[in-house]
Design an enzyme around this catalytic site. Structure first.
Site, PDB file in Angstrom:
ATOM      1  N   GLY A  91     -14.309   4.638   4.038  1.00  0.00           N
ATOM      2  CA  GLY A  91     -15.722   4.853   3.784  1.00  0.00           C
ATOM      3  C   GLY A  91     -15.951   6.339   3.613  1.00  0.00           C
ATOM      4  CB  SER A 124      -9.924   5.280   2.475  1.00  0.00           C
ATOM      5  OG  SER A 124     -10.708   6.140   1.687  1.00  0.00           O
ATOM      6  CB  ALA A 125     -12.618   7.695   5.732  1.00  0.00           C
ATOM      7  CG  HIS A 161      -8.752   6.875  -2.512  1.00  0.00           C
ATOM      8  ND1 HIS A 161      -8.759   5.509  -2.685  1.00  0.00           N
ATOM      9  CD2 HIS A 161      -9.427   7.106  -1.371  1.00  0.00           C
ATOM     10  CE1 HIS A 161      -9.426   4.941  -1.688  1.00  0.00           C
ATOM     11  NE2 HIS A 161      -9.825   5.892  -0.868  1.00  0.00           N
ATOM     12  CD  GLU A 196      -6.526   4.180  -4.812  1.00  0.00           C
ATOM     13  OE1 GLU A 196      -6.216   4.584  -3.665  1.00  0.00           O
ATOM     14  OE2 GLU A 196      -7.668   3.808  -5.118  1.00  0.00           O
TER      15      GLU A 196
END
Length: 238
Positions: A91, A124-125, A161, A196
């Site tokens: 997020g 991700s985060a 990413h 990714e």
């Protein structure tokens, strides 16, 4: 110690969250006898926390696991004590890191992972905050009074990413240029760009790279050419 740092939560072909790395995660869950899984969805903004927890439950459907969101606990620190595994959602990294500091969770999570051997899975985060600070995030700072220091589970910095690309007629900086700026301002730091469908796995025997699609990771250091690597071991980064 087992720390999974995934570039992203889903691929275009995904049917469930984390599905491209689930075999590896489930294997460690079994070895570590994980029963209680805590989801930290603080980075989520466009979904509710409950929706993110539900998506995690769907991913682990059929497993003998009890999965709860940290927001369901009156005391977030006690939630860390309850968990055998901690899953930190992607997020907005700024929102996530500020929330962890606001709730006094940085040191409890570090202690749980480093000293108690609780499994950590971030995407991700949730991966970016495994670095000493979260300055190599791609996200906009959407919160006031943001704090950059983070979990410091690895000594290098993560760019999730990661993509080596530029848009036609776009005059803003590329990802490589932004990372180069970080290295200029932080000359002794290393940045690892994970594309990714890939993840890093920190464990008792070292640090390894895994990719579901064969893409390499990228290593950035000041005054050195960017290195694309396929090799699994990243021992030189520890």
């Amino acid at each position: 110690m087992h720390v999974f740092m995934l570039s992203n939560g889903k691929l275009p072909t995904s049917t469930h969250l984390l599905d491209y790395a689930l075999p590896a995660i489930n294997q460690i869950f079994m070895v570590q006898k994980v029963k209680n899984v805590l989801v930290i969805p603080y980075a989520v903004i466009r979904l509710t926390f409950d929706e993110r927890v539900e998506s995690v439950k769907q991913s682990f459907a059929g497993q003998n696991l009890t999965i709860k969101g940290i927001h369901d606990f009156t005391d977030p620190v006690l939630a860390i004590d309850w968990a055998d595994a901690i899953l930190v959602s992607g997020g907005n990294t700024w929102q996530l890191n500020k929330s962890l500091h606001d709730f006094g969770l940085i040191e409890p999570i570090r202690h749980a992972v480093i000293n108690q051997g609780k499994v950590y899975v971030g995407w991700s985060a949730g991966s970016v905050i495994c670095s000493p600070n979260m300055c190599t995030t791609n996200d906009m700072c959407v919160v006031d009074a943001a704090i950059t220091s983070s979990l410091n589970l690895v000594t290098f910095h993560i760019n999730a990413h990661y993509v080596d690309a530029s848009l036609e007629n776009h005059m803003g900086e590329t990802r490589d240029e932004r990372i180069a700026e970080f290295c200029i301002q932080n000359p002794h730091k290393t940045v690892v760009g994970i594309p990714e469908g890939s993840w890093l796995h920190l464990h008792d025997n070292g640090l390894t790279y895994h990719s579901s699609n064969g893409k390499p990771y990228a290593v950035f250091r000041l005054n050195q050419e960017k290195q694309y690597r396929h090799q699994q071991s990243l021992q030189d980064l520890l």
